[in-house]
Design a protein around this motif. Structure first.
Motif, PDB file in Angstrom:
ATOM      1  N   LEU A   1       0.843  -1.187   0.000  1.00  0.00           N
ATOM      2  CA  LEU A   1       0.000   0.000   0.000  1.00  0.00           C
ATOM      3  C   LEU A   1       0.881   1.240   0.000  1.00  0.00           C
ATOM      4  N   ASP A   2       0.648   2.114  -0.985  1.00  0.00           N
ATOM      5  CA  ASP A   2       1.441   3.330  -1.103  1.00  0.00           C
ATOM      6  C   ASP A   2       1.350   4.169   0.168  1.00  0.00           C
ATOM      7  N   GLU A   3       2.461   4.853   0.492  1.00  0.00           N
ATOM      8  CA  GLU A   3       2.503   5.623   1.738  1.00  0.00           C
ATOM      9  C   GLU A   3       1.397   6.672   1.811  1.00  0.00           C
ATOM     10  N   THR A   4       1.095   7.321   0.699  1.00  0.00           N
ATOM     11  CA  THR A   4       0.046   8.349   0.706  1.00  0.00           C
ATOM     12  C   THR A   4      -1.308   7.733   0.973  1.00  0.00           C
ATOM     13  N   GLU A   5      -1.556   6.516   0.436  1.00  0.00           N
ATOM     14  CA  GLU A   5      -2.821   5.833   0.678  1.00  0.00           C
ATOM     15  C   GLU A   5      -2.925   5.412   2.143  1.00  0.00           C
ATOM     16  N   ARG A   6      -1.809   4.970   2.731  1.00  0.00           N
ATOM     17  CA  ARG A   6      -1.824   4.567   4.139  1.00  0.00           C
ATOM     18  C   ARG A   6      -2.129   5.766   5.035  1.00  0.00           C
ATOM     19  N   SER A   7      -1.552   6.915   4.671  1.00  0.00           N
ATOM     20  CA  SER A   7      -1.805   8.128   5.459  1.00  0.00           C
ATOM     21  C   SER A   7      -3.266   8.533   5.379  1.00  0.00           C
ATOM     22  N   ALA A   8      -3.863   8.428   4.170  1.00  0.00           N
ATOM     23  CA  ALA A   8      -5.278   8.768   3.999  1.00  0.00           C
ATOM     24  C   ALA A   8      -6.164   7.818   4.797  1.00  0.00           C
ATOM     25  N   ASP A   9      -5.809   6.518   4.771  1.00  0.00           N
ATOM     26  CA  ASP A   9      -6.602   5.541   5.528  1.00  0.00           C
ATOM     27  C   ASP A   9      -6.516   5.822   7.029  1.00  0.00           C
TER      28      ASP A   9
END
Length: 562
Positions: free
Chosen positions: A552-560
């Motif tokens: 999972l891309d870091e930006t997606e993890r941050s959004a989640d």
């Protein structure tokens, strides 16, 4: 001039490396430069440490020795980064690990697997690092006449002091600088050689003729014991100061260090297992080391080792942990492919010209020196000396850049992975101690083949860490037991088999290929073992969560998280 050029490279290495001293406050600073290296700088540093003695000297030397098929090494070295880009680069960075053993324990929760991985790092790094120091000693001996040990000690001292002072940040600055230096000092002399040799030599290099007679009076200094076969009466002197005599046909055992001087027009002796430069076997674009008789199989095995081994080299893997995030790690790998592709256009130039101008090197076992020996053969004046100095400095930069990464991986494995509670002080002391141990191993290794040792390191990496990383990143069913058993099987099937091949006098044929380059068997065997053993067990409870973290891309993890 040559000594001054090498001293300048060493001094600049120490000065640039000193920039990293002030930034060392923690083990993360020392091992991964606080994960703040930009993709372009990181790619230049990766390329700098990857272009080792095997690349700068070894590929051209193997081409003189084994033929055009040696260019497959450059293809494998570069293609390995494409596989790494697709399979490993970004997920490895997302783990947050500092080393490969760190990843192994974090992914599978096994301290025992971490220790085993640390031991494998020691094997790979030692196999790769010893030939770097060996080549440094050899080049200094050839170009300046210094004793072999001087180059080994100088290289060991420069690398260990730079790393002990500045860690990964110092290594990054030095390796990026040395990549640009190596590229310049490799390409410019190659262009000069092509222009200087003349149209006839260029045509002969493109259409080689088998090396059957010495064109001039040629002294040949043998670097190891060999058996020559003389097929016709041959005029030669078999020792310095001894008068020329006509040697009758037959077999002659020549001792290491002997100097034979062949007269102009004398027939070239045959050397068992080595095709004469320019012959039909030499010009075939497949590898057939030592005349084993299975060129396609040998070529495939080398490609498996070099392409998949790149993914498992600990000093390369740790580079991706210095990137800010997974996307930057992927960009680093992509830029590295472009930089390496430029470099590997040129070893063939040195190999082709060396086969024409210095074919006698295949008799001496000194083909590793063809790159630095060519300029003085082409021009005996100041230009030849200048370009010899440039290539010697570039070769020394290659040894230093690669040795920095390898020594960092080696000291990190000892101080961070095998012993608990690593500190910056211990890492610095371990760096100096491991460098001393490697120098001690390199001093008696003067007669070992650089290309063989480095390829062995790739084979071990491909048979151990490649299956661990690929399955650990892409297969949630992998278990700690499966990883341990698979790595042990891969280690025995690679390092164990290669060691057996060294110890035994194996006749040419299929057995020689399987014992000398077993990657075609050892890599599938390690993968299969990991899968079969894992299927009989149960994966860790956190396996699915670990897979999400890896992919999972870091930006997606941050959004989640928000």
């Amino acid at each position: 001039m040559i000594g001054a050029a090498i001293v300048l490279v060493v001094v600049v290495t120490l000065l640039i490396g000193a920039r990293g001293v002030a930034a060392i406050r923690s083990t993360s600073d020392f091992l991964v430069a606080s994960r703040r290296i930009s993709p372009t700088l990181n790619a230049a540093a990766v390329s700098g440490e990857y272009l080792s003695a095997a690349s700068f000297l070894g590929v051209a030397g193997l081409m003189v020795k084994d033929g055009v098929g040696a260019l497959w090494y450059g293809v494998g070295f570069t293609a390995g980064y494409i596989a790494m880009l697709a399979l490993v680069a970004a997920p490895m960075r997302r783990t947050g690990a500092l080393t490969v053993p760190d990843f192994a324990e974090a992914r599978l929760g096994s301290p025992g697997l971490r220790k085993l991985s640390g031991a494998v790092v020691l094997v790979i790094a030692t196999l790769y690092l010893v030939p770097q120091f060996k080549a440094a000693g050899l080049v200094l001996t050839v170009v300046s006449g210094t004793p072999y040990w001087v180059g080994v000690v100088v290289a060991g001292a420069a690398v260990s002091i730079t790393l002990a002072l500045g860690g990964m940040r110092a290594a990054t600055y030095v390796q990026a600088f040395q990549f640009g230096l190596k590229l310049l000092l490799f390409i410019v002399p190659a262009i000069w050689l092509v222009l200087q040799v003349g149209a006839d030599t260029r045509a002969e290099a493109l259409h080689p003729v088998e090396f059957t007679r010495f064109e001039r009076v040629t002294p040949v200094q043998f670097r190891h014991d060999v058996r020559l076969t003389i097929t016709e009466p041959t005029a030669a002197s078999t020792a310095p100061g001894r008068p020329v005599e006509v040697l009758p046909p037959g077999r002659y055992d020549v001792e290491d260090g002997s100097v034979w001087t062949f007269q102009a027009g004398a027939a070239v002796p045959e050397l068992a297992g080595a095709p004469p430069p320019g012959g039909a076997g030499w010009a075939r674009p497949l590898l057939d080391p030592n005349g084993a008789g299975h060129p396609l199989l040998a070529t495939l095995s080398v490609l498996v080792a070099t392409v998949l081994g790149t993914m498992g080299l600990p000093h390369i893997i740790v580079r991706f942990h210095t990137s800010p995030d997974g996307r930057a790690a992927r960009r680093t790998a992509a830029i590295t492919v472009l930089l390496l592709s430029v470099f590997y256009l040129f070893p063939g130039v040195y190999g082709a010209l060396g086969a024409v101008l210095l074919p006698e090197l295949y008799l001496t076992g000194g083909t590793d020196t063809v790159v630095v020996a060519l300029p003085s053969r082409v021009d005996t004046g100041w230009a030849g000396s200048l370009f010899t100095a440039m290539l010697s400095a570039g070769a020394f930069a290659a040894f230093l850049a690669t040795s920095l990464g390898l020594l960092l991986a080696l000291s990190g494995a000892v101080s961070h992975d095998l012993l608990p509670g690593a500190t910056v002080r211990r890492l610095r002391l371990t760096t100096l101690a491991t460098a001393l141990c490697v120098v001690a191993l390199a001093l008696p290794s003067v007669y070992l083949d650089v290309g063989v040792l480095v390829t062995s390191a790739f084979t071990v990496a491909a048979s151990t860490f490649c299956p661990l990383l690929v399955l650990g990143i892409w297969w949630p069913r992998l278990t700690a037991r499966g990883a341990v058993v698979g790595m042990v099987v891969g280690l025995l099937a690679s390092a164990g088999v290669i060691g057996t091949g060294f110890a035994l006098a194996v006749p040419p044929g299929l057995a020689a290929i399987l014992l000398g380059q077993p990657a075609l068997v050892s890599v599938p065997l390690a993968f299969l073992t990991m899968v079969l053993v894992s299927l009989r067990g149960r994966p860790p409870a956190w396996a699915n969560a670990a897979m999400l973290r890896l992919h999972l891309d870091e930006t997606e993890r941050s959004a989640d998280a928000r």
